[in-house]
Structures are given as structure tokens and as C-alpha cells.
Design an enzyme around this catalytic site. Structure first.
Site, PDB file in Angstrom:
ATOM      1  N   GLY A  38     -75.018-100.145  -4.946  1.00 32.12           N
ATOM      2  CA  GLY A  38     -74.938-100.423  -6.383  1.00 32.12           C
ATOM      3  C   GLY A  38     -74.776-101.895  -6.730  1.00 32.12           C
ATOM      4  N   ARG A  98     -66.533-105.758 -30.536  1.00 32.90           N
ATOM      5  CA  ARG A  98     -65.689-105.083 -31.529  1.00 32.90           C
ATOM      6  C   ARG A  98     -64.226-105.006 -31.095  1.00 32.90           C
ATOM      7  NH1 ARG A  98     -69.851-100.226 -32.340  1.00 32.90           N
ATOM      8  NH2 ARG A  98     -70.373-100.981 -30.256  1.00 32.90           N
ATOM      9  N   ASP A 170     -68.164-102.288 -45.145  1.00 37.88           N
ATOM     10  CA  ASP A 170     -66.730-102.591 -45.076  1.00 37.88           C
ATOM     11  C   ASP A 170     -66.551-104.082 -45.326  1.00 37.88           C
ATOM     12  OD1 ASP A 170     -67.068-104.016 -42.580  1.00 37.88           O
ATOM     13  OD2 ASP A 170     -67.135-102.071 -41.591  1.00 37.88           O
ATOM     14  N   LYS A 193     -63.448 -99.413 -46.131  1.00 40.19           N
ATOM     15  CA  LYS A 193     -63.500 -98.460 -45.000  1.00 40.19           C
ATOM     16  C   LYS A 193     -62.193 -98.533 -44.219  1.00 40.19           C
ATOM     17  CE  LYS A 193     -65.888 -98.480 -40.529  1.00 40.19           C
ATOM     18  NZ  LYS A 193     -66.996 -99.110 -39.789  1.00 40.19           N
ATOM     19  N   THR A 228     -71.101 -94.828 -39.596  1.00 35.88           N
ATOM     20  CA  THR A 228     -70.753 -95.746 -40.692  1.00 35.88           C
ATOM     21  C   THR A 228     -71.849 -95.743 -41.754  1.00 35.88           C
ATOM     22  OG1 THR A 228     -69.567 -97.146 -39.138  1.00 35.88           O
ATOM     23  CG2 THR A 228     -70.229 -98.174 -41.224  1.00 35.88           C
TER      24      THR A 228
END
Ligand code: R5P
Length: 302
Positions: A38, A98, A170, A193, A228
Site C-alpha cells: 500500500g 472544515r 450560513d 444555520k 446543506t
């Protein structure tokens, strides 16, 4: 800066090709393998190796956010070791943006780890697009640019509707929505929001904006699950909006996001090529390569 060589990294071959073609920069080959266990292996091949040059490492961190990040670091390191006097990381979509603060005790600030990692591996410049929270870029120790493209997206929406209200779902999205709205002389507003920090449940309190009889263009940075946008659309239509178009910079379209948004009543989704996305009769994709090249020029000519 010396001759610029574009290094095509994860998820970003089309953008890298387009930036190289439009800017006249050289384009590197990247030999890439994944070992049986991997682990990722990369090797650069271009005619400026071990001669002075600037490297434009181009990648975008969706899909496969974690491995894309690691591969980007490896490409930056390889560039630095083999002649690049400066490395510009051109990363239209930066994942983990985020998690830009500690919401609950015990959490990391993930975006700071990403930005510091890019710098530690050798990137002295960073260009990204519509960062979730542009203030996060202060954690990058080198020079950085946040390319805002909401004006391009809203301009495209004007092909479908006249004089819409530009709406942020938002308050966090208000700056990019108001920037685009002001640029095109349009009204703008936002929805309030609230997201429960533990359950993630989202509720909306509409502001006192009169959407009755108006076309609405909702502006957001990311479409992930589509929740959202779907919920914001329902709020708009329940308040008498005539139609809703969505413009969003980064469209991840997780699971049934596209269908969820359309079922909520959205007629058109206009997005960009910061992450790989398929266009169809509802989804329109605009190429932002020219804006990226402008940002590279501004950053390197300063
Ligand atoms: C949130 O603050 C972001 O700006 C986006 O509105 C959000 O990430 C979109 O996620 P989803 O599509 O899952 O609702």
C-alpha cells in the site's frame, strides 16, 4: 523565478495539463506506483531535473484525501531535492479544511496539520481555491493565496435567471456570496444555520429576507452530502422563491447528494473543476484554470 515546471499530482492531471498549456510552462512526467503493502512511490521525470527551476506541484485532495495529501508531500520533497529553487503547491481543493478549530475538547485542528505539512516538505508558496475558512491560511508559514471564484459561478448563473437574490446557506459562506453579489450588483443575504456539535444535526432559522417571487442563487464552498443545499433550498421554496440555482466551488457529491439536491427543487448546479466532477443536464462545470494561472503569476512576480 526560474523556468516553471508543472508537476501533475493526485486527482489533478487535467488541471495540471490545462495550466501548463495555457501558461506555456513545462510539464513533468510523474512515475507513480503503489507497492503491494500500500505504500506510494513517485519519481519525477523532466528536462529541468537537477537544474534551477520553479516547481508547480498541482494536486487536489479529493477523492482519497489522506493518500492525496501524502503523495503531494512526496512530490514537493522530490521537487525540492532535484533542482527546484521554489515550490508552489497549487491545490485547488484542500481537504480537512472544515476542522479549522477545536469544536470539542480533545480534537486536533486538522487544517493546520495539512498546511504545516505542506510547508515542512518544501512548499514555500500555496495557492488554493475558496478555502472553507480563508483565515486558516495564516497557519501556512510561507506565502499563500486564496483564489475566490464565486463571482465566476454567479456570473454563469445569470445565463439562467435575471436579477436573483444571492443567498449564503450560513454566515460562514456570506463573504463569498456577498463578494459575488456586489460584483454583479445583486441583492444578497444568508440563512442562520446551526449544527449540533455532537450529533451533527442541522437546523435553519430563515432570516427576514423576502424571497417571495424571487429567483435565488445559493452560493456555497463545498457540496458534500448535499444536505446543506437541500435544506436551504426547501427553506427558500417554502418562503415563496420562484426558483433555486446552486453554485458551489467544490462538488464532492457524496452518495446520493446530486439526487437529494434535485429532489429538493434545484434546477441547476453550477460548479468548478477543483475536484473531478461529471457534468450532465443539471450539473455544469466551469474551468477555473485561467484564474489559477493569474494567481501563479501574481505570486511569483511579487
Ligand atoms: C459547511 O460549513 C460548508 O460550508 C458546507 O456547507 C458543507 O460542508 C456542505 O456539506 P453537506 O453537503 O454535507 O451538507
Amino acid at each position: 523565478m526560474n523556468e516553471l515546471v508543472v508537476i501533475p499530482g493526485p486527482n489533478a492531471v487535467p488541471i495540471a495539463n490545462s495550466v501548463a498549456l495555457l501558461s506555456g510552462a513545462a510539464l513533468s512526467n510523474v512515475h507513480r506506483r503503489v507497492f503491494p503493502d500500500g505504500e506510494i512511490y513517485v519519481r519525477l521525470e523532466h528536462s529541468y531535473l537537477n537544474k534551477p527551476h520553479g516547481a508547480l506541484v498541482t494536486s487536489t485532495m479529493y477523492p482519497n484525501q489522506a493518500s492525496s495529501f501524502l503523495e503531494t508531500l512526496l512530490l514537493i520533497d522530490a521537487s525540492k531535492r532535484h533542482g527546484a529553487s521554489e515550490v508552489i503547491a497549487l491545490i485547488p481543493y484542500i481537504a480537512f479544511s472544515r476542522q479549522d478549530k477545536v469544536f470539542l475538547s480533545g480534537e486536533p485542528v486538522s487544517i493546520e496539520v495539512i498546511l504545516k505539512g505542506l510547508h515542512l516538505s518544501g512548499a514555500s508558496y500555496l495557492i488554493t481555491v475558496d478555502m472553507h475558512n480563508p483565515k486558516s491560511l495564516t497557519a501556512f508559514p510561507g506565502r499563500s493565496t486564496n483564489v475566490v471564484v464565486s463571482d465566476l459561478l454567479v456570473r454563469e448563473s445569470l445565463k439562467y435567471v435575471d436579477n436573483p437574490v444571492v443567498l449564503a446557506p450560513d454566515i460562514g459562506a456570506l463573504e463569498r456570496a456577498s463578494f459575488a453579489a456586489r460584483k454583479h450588483g445583486l441583492d444578497f443575504d444568508y440563512l442562520i444555520k446551526t449544527r449540533d456539535k455532537v450529533s451533527g444535526e442541522v437546523t435553519y432559522e430563515p432570516r427576514e429576507v423576502d424571497l417571495s417571487g424571487r429567483n435565488v442563487v445559493i452560493v456555497d464552498d463545498i457540496i458534500s452530502t448535499g444536505g446543506t443545499i437541500a435544506e436551504s433550498t426547501k427553506v427558500c421554496l417554502s418562503r415563496g422563491a420562484l426558483s433555486v440555482i446552486v453554485v458551489a466551488t467544490h462538488s464532492l457529491f457524496i452518495g446520493g447528494a446530486r439526487g437529494k439536491i434535485i429532489n429538493a427543487g434545484v434546477k441547476k448546479i453550477i460548479t468548478t473543476n477543483t475536484v473531478p466532477v461529471a457534468k450532465d443536464e443539471v450539473v455544469e462545470v466551469i474551468d477555473i484554470s485561467e484564474r489559477l494561472i493569474e494567481a501563479v503569476r501574481e505570486l511569483t512576480e511579487k
